[in-house]
Write a protein that holds these residues in place. Structure first.
Motif, PDB file in Angstrom:
ATOM      1  N   ALA A  57       0.827  -1.208   0.000  1.00  0.00           N
ATOM      2  CA  ALA A  57       0.000   0.000   0.000  1.00  0.00           C
ATOM      3  C   ALA A  57       0.865   1.264   0.000  1.00  0.00           C
ATOM      4  CB  ALA A  57      -0.929  -0.002   1.209  1.00  0.00           C
ATOM      5  N   ALA A  58       1.930   1.248   0.788  1.00  0.00           N
ATOM      6  CA  ALA A  58       2.818   2.407   0.833  1.00  0.00           C
ATOM      7  C   ALA A  58       3.534   2.590  -0.501  1.00  0.00           C
ATOM      8  CB  ALA A  58       3.836   2.240   1.962  1.00  0.00           C
ATOM      9  N   ALA A  59       3.947   1.489  -1.122  1.00  0.00           N
ATOM     10  CA  ALA A  59       4.621   1.564  -2.420  1.00  0.00           C
ATOM     11  C   ALA A  59       3.675   2.092  -3.490  1.00  0.00           C
ATOM     12  CB  ALA A  59       5.167   0.197  -2.809  1.00  0.00           C
ATOM     13  N   VAL A  60       2.419   1.678  -3.436  1.00  0.00           N
ATOM     14  CA  VAL A  60       1.417   2.158  -4.392  1.00  0.00           C
ATOM     15  C   VAL A  60       1.232   3.669  -4.252  1.00  0.00           C
ATOM     16  CG1 VAL A  60      -1.047   2.136  -4.944  1.00  0.00           C
ATOM     17  CG2 VAL A  60       0.186  -0.017  -4.645  1.00  0.00           C
ATOM     18  N   ALA A  61       1.176   4.150  -3.021  1.00  0.00           N
ATOM     19  CA  ALA A  61       1.006   5.591  -2.782  1.00  0.00           C
ATOM     20  C   ALA A  61       2.144   6.383  -3.406  1.00  0.00           C
ATOM     21  CB  ALA A  61       0.913   5.858  -1.284  1.00  0.00           C
ATOM     22  N   VAL A  62       3.371   5.870  -3.298  1.00  0.00           N
ATOM     23  CA  VAL A  62       4.519   6.541  -3.916  1.00  0.00           C
ATOM     24  C   VAL A  62       4.416   6.472  -5.436  1.00  0.00           C
ATOM     25  CG1 VAL A  62       7.016   6.483  -4.223  1.00  0.00           C
ATOM     26  CG2 VAL A  62       6.037   6.137  -1.949  1.00  0.00           C
ATOM     27  N   ALA A  63       4.063   5.313  -5.957  1.00  0.00           N
ATOM     28  CA  ALA A  63       3.976   5.131  -7.409  1.00  0.00           C
ATOM     29  C   ALA A  63       3.002   6.110  -8.044  1.00  0.00           C
ATOM     30  CB  ALA A  63       3.565   3.701  -7.728  1.00  0.00           C
ATOM     31  N   ARG A  64       1.948   6.444  -7.346  1.00  0.00           N
ATOM     32  CA  ARG A  64       0.936   7.360  -7.891  1.00  0.00           C
ATOM     33  C   ARG A  64       1.450   8.789  -8.012  1.00  0.00           C
ATOM     34  NH1 ARG A  64      -3.850   4.521  -4.427  1.00  0.00           N
ATOM     35  NH2 ARG A  64      -4.601   3.108  -6.076  1.00  0.00           N
ATOM     36  N   THR A  65       2.547   9.108  -7.363  1.00  0.00           N
ATOM     37  CA  THR A  65       3.093  10.468  -7.427  1.00  0.00           C
ATOM     38  C   THR A  65       4.104  10.649  -8.549  1.00  0.00           C
ATOM     39  OG1 THR A  65       5.010  10.085  -5.968  1.00  0.00           O
ATOM     40  CG2 THR A  65       2.893  10.578  -4.910  1.00  0.00           C
ATOM     41  N   LEU A  66       4.523   9.568  -9.202  1.00  0.00           N
ATOM     42  CA  LEU A  66       5.626   9.637 -10.159  1.00  0.00           C
ATOM     43  C   LEU A  66       5.221  10.287 -11.479  1.00  0.00           C
ATOM     44  CD1 LEU A  66       7.443   6.199  -9.819  1.00  0.00           C
ATOM     45  CD2 LEU A  66       7.943   8.354  -8.669  1.00  0.00           C
ATOM     46  N   ARG A  67       6.198  10.978 -12.079  1.00  0.00           N
ATOM     47  CA  ARG A  67       6.055  11.529 -13.419  1.00  0.00           C
ATOM     48  C   ARG A  67       7.336  11.218 -14.191  1.00  0.00           C
ATOM     49  NH1 ARG A  67       1.954  11.445 -11.524  1.00  0.00           N
ATOM     50  NH2 ARG A  67       0.340  13.043 -11.282  1.00  0.00           N
ATOM     51  N   PRO A  68       7.226  10.817 -15.458  1.00  0.00           N
ATOM     52  CA  PRO A  68       8.418  10.444 -16.232  1.00  0.00           C
ATOM     53  C   PRO A  68       9.494  11.517 -16.269  1.00  0.00           C
ATOM     54  CG  PRO A  68       6.438   9.789 -17.404  1.00  0.00           C
ATOM     55  CD  PRO A  68       5.992  10.622 -16.235  1.00  0.00           C
ATOM     56  N   GLU A  69       9.081  12.775 -16.278  1.00  0.00           N
ATOM     57  CA  GLU A  69      10.060  13.867 -16.388  1.00  0.00           C
ATOM     58  C   GLU A  69      10.865  14.068 -15.113  1.00  0.00           C
ATOM     59  OE1 GLU A  69       5.909  15.641 -15.603  1.00  0.00           O
ATOM     60  OE2 GLU A  69       6.797  14.090 -16.888  1.00  0.00           O
ATOM     61  N   ALA A  70      10.505  13.384 -14.040  1.00  0.00           N
ATOM     62  CA  ALA A  70      11.212  13.562 -12.763  1.00  0.00           C
ATOM     63  C   ALA A  70      12.144  12.392 -12.442  1.00  0.00           C
ATOM     64  CB  ALA A  70      10.194  13.748 -11.636  1.00  0.00           C
ATOM     65  N   LEU A  71      12.483  11.602 -13.452  1.00  0.00           N
ATOM     66  CA  LEU A  71      13.258  10.387 -13.192  1.00  0.00           C
ATOM     67  C   LEU A  71      14.767  10.573 -13.325  1.00  0.00           C
ATOM     68  CD1 LEU A  71      11.029   7.774 -15.058  1.00  0.00           C
ATOM     69  CD2 LEU A  71      11.101   8.264 -12.603  1.00  0.00           C
ATOM     70  N   ASP A  72      15.200  11.715 -13.807  1.00  0.00           N
ATOM     71  CA  ASP A  72      16.631  11.930 -14.018  1.00  0.00           C
ATOM     72  C   ASP A  72      17.294  12.336 -12.701  1.00  0.00           C
ATOM     73  OD1 ASP A  72      19.097  12.197 -15.145  1.00  0.00           O
ATOM     74  OD2 ASP A  72      18.681  14.114 -16.135  1.00  0.00           O
ATOM     75  N   ASN A  73      17.567  11.334 -11.883  1.00  0.00           N
ATOM     76  CA  ASN A  73      18.121  11.561 -10.549  1.00  0.00           C
ATOM     77  C   ASN A  73      19.170  10.484 -10.292  1.00  0.00           C
ATOM     78  OD1 ASN A  73      18.589  11.618  -7.717  1.00  0.00           O
ATOM     79  ND2 ASN A  73      16.563  12.475  -7.348  1.00  0.00           N
ATOM     80  N   ASP A  74      20.379  10.899  -9.958  1.00  0.00           N
ATOM     81  CA  ASP A  74      21.458   9.929  -9.741  1.00  0.00           C
ATOM     82  C   ASP A  74      21.156   8.961  -8.602  1.00  0.00           C
ATOM     83  OD1 ASP A  74      22.937  10.985 -11.801  1.00  0.00           O
ATOM     84  OD2 ASP A  74      24.205  12.234 -10.522  1.00  0.00           O
ATOM     85  N   LEU A  75      20.314   9.358  -7.665  1.00  0.00           N
ATOM     86  CA  LEU A  75      19.957   8.468  -6.556  1.00  0.00           C
ATOM     87  C   LEU A  75      19.230   7.225  -7.041  1.00  0.00           C
ATOM     88  CD1 LEU A  75      18.698  10.994  -3.835  1.00  0.00           C
ATOM     89  CD2 LEU A  75      20.849   9.708  -3.847  1.00  0.00           C
ATOM     90  N   PHE A  76      18.597   7.329  -8.217  1.00  0.00           N
ATOM     91  CA  PHE A  76      17.850   6.196  -8.754  1.00  0.00           C
ATOM     92  C   PHE A  76      18.747   5.245  -9.547  1.00  0.00           C
ATOM     93  CE2 PHE A  76      14.099   9.381  -9.151  1.00  0.00           C
ATOM     94  CZ  PHE A  76      13.921   9.341  -7.768  1.00  0.00           C
ATOM     95  N   ARG A  77      20.045   5.533  -9.648  1.00  0.00           N
ATOM     96  CA  ARG A  77      20.941   4.726 -10.480  1.00  0.00           C
ATOM     97  C   ARG A  77      21.995   3.974  -9.654  1.00  0.00           C
ATOM     98  NH1 ARG A  77      19.893   6.309 -15.705  1.00  0.00           N
ATOM     99  NH2 ARG A  77      18.876   8.334 -15.941  1.00  0.00           N
TER     100      ARG A  77
END
Length: 215
Positions: A57-77
């Motif tokens: 449920a917590a992961a779903v809540a985060v997933a609903r906030t995502l936008r493709p244009e906000a993915l360029d973050n070194d923390l995600f790599r």
């Protein structure tokens, strides 16, 4: 959803699919979505909020906030982000939320390039060109090791190889959308290829697919 202009590039971690997808996007002037970054972002942001990767449920809540244009973050790599992504990806409701986001991205006028694990099987099964990019685990481990050490992470090649084998087993054994090539995907093994050779092979696969569809 028509997928004539969509190119899907699926495959396991560190197979070279991200580099290939980015190159195809530049070549054909198409937007590129690295779906793995969606799952990495969910995992990282959930952990930053103090959440549990096993809490669907917590992961779903985060997933609903995502936008493709906000993915360029070194923390995600990072290596940790990759492990977190593999853990949140097992949640069916997370996959459902992100499925809608990914299909909307694929539906853009003119098409798109989608990079991931199930782009050609689940997200856009009608894609006009489908590639499944792979390489031997040892080759993929060395590639990922070079990438991570280049980013300053202290990790051994043996650790990376172990990670890759665990992730391969987890991703292939998922009850929902297990990692596997679409029946009509073209297999591209990059184990013995340079980046330029892999890019050229991918281009030829896409050109052949488009030629078959031409009236």
């Amino acid at each position: 959803m028509s997928g004539a202009g969509v190119i899907t590039v699926d495959g396991p971690a560190a197979s070279g699919k991200g580099t290939i997808a980015a190159g195809l996007g530049r070549l054909y002037g198409l937007p590129v979505l690295d779906s793995g970054l969606l799952y990495r972002a969910v995992g990282v942001l959930l952990q930053q909020a103090g959440g549990d990767l096993g809490d669907e449920a917590a992961a779903v809540a985060v997933a609903r906030t995502l936008r493709p244009e906000a993915l360029d973050n070194d923390l995600f790599r990072t290596r940790g982000a990759g492990e977190a992504a593999s853990r949140v990806a097992v949640h069916p409701q997370v996959r459902q939320v992100l499925l809608t986001l990914q299909r909307d991205f694929a539906a853009q006028p003119g098409g798109a390039v989608l990079d991931g694990r199930d782009m050609g099987t689940v997200i856009c099964p009608t894609a006009g060109a489908k590639l499944y990019v792979t390489a031997r685990p040892e080759v993929r481990a060395e590639r990922r090791w070079r990438q991570l050490t280049g980013q300053g992470e202290a990790v051994s090649l043996e650790e990376i190889l172990a990670d890759i084998r665990v992730r391969d087993a987890r991703d292939s054994g998922r009850a929902t959308a297990p990692m596997a090539p679409a029946p009509d995907a073209v297999l591209l093994d990059t184990s013995e290829m340079t980046i330029d050779q892999a890019a050229d092979a991918a281009r030829r696969i896409v050109e052949a697919a488009r030629a078959r569809q031409a009236p």
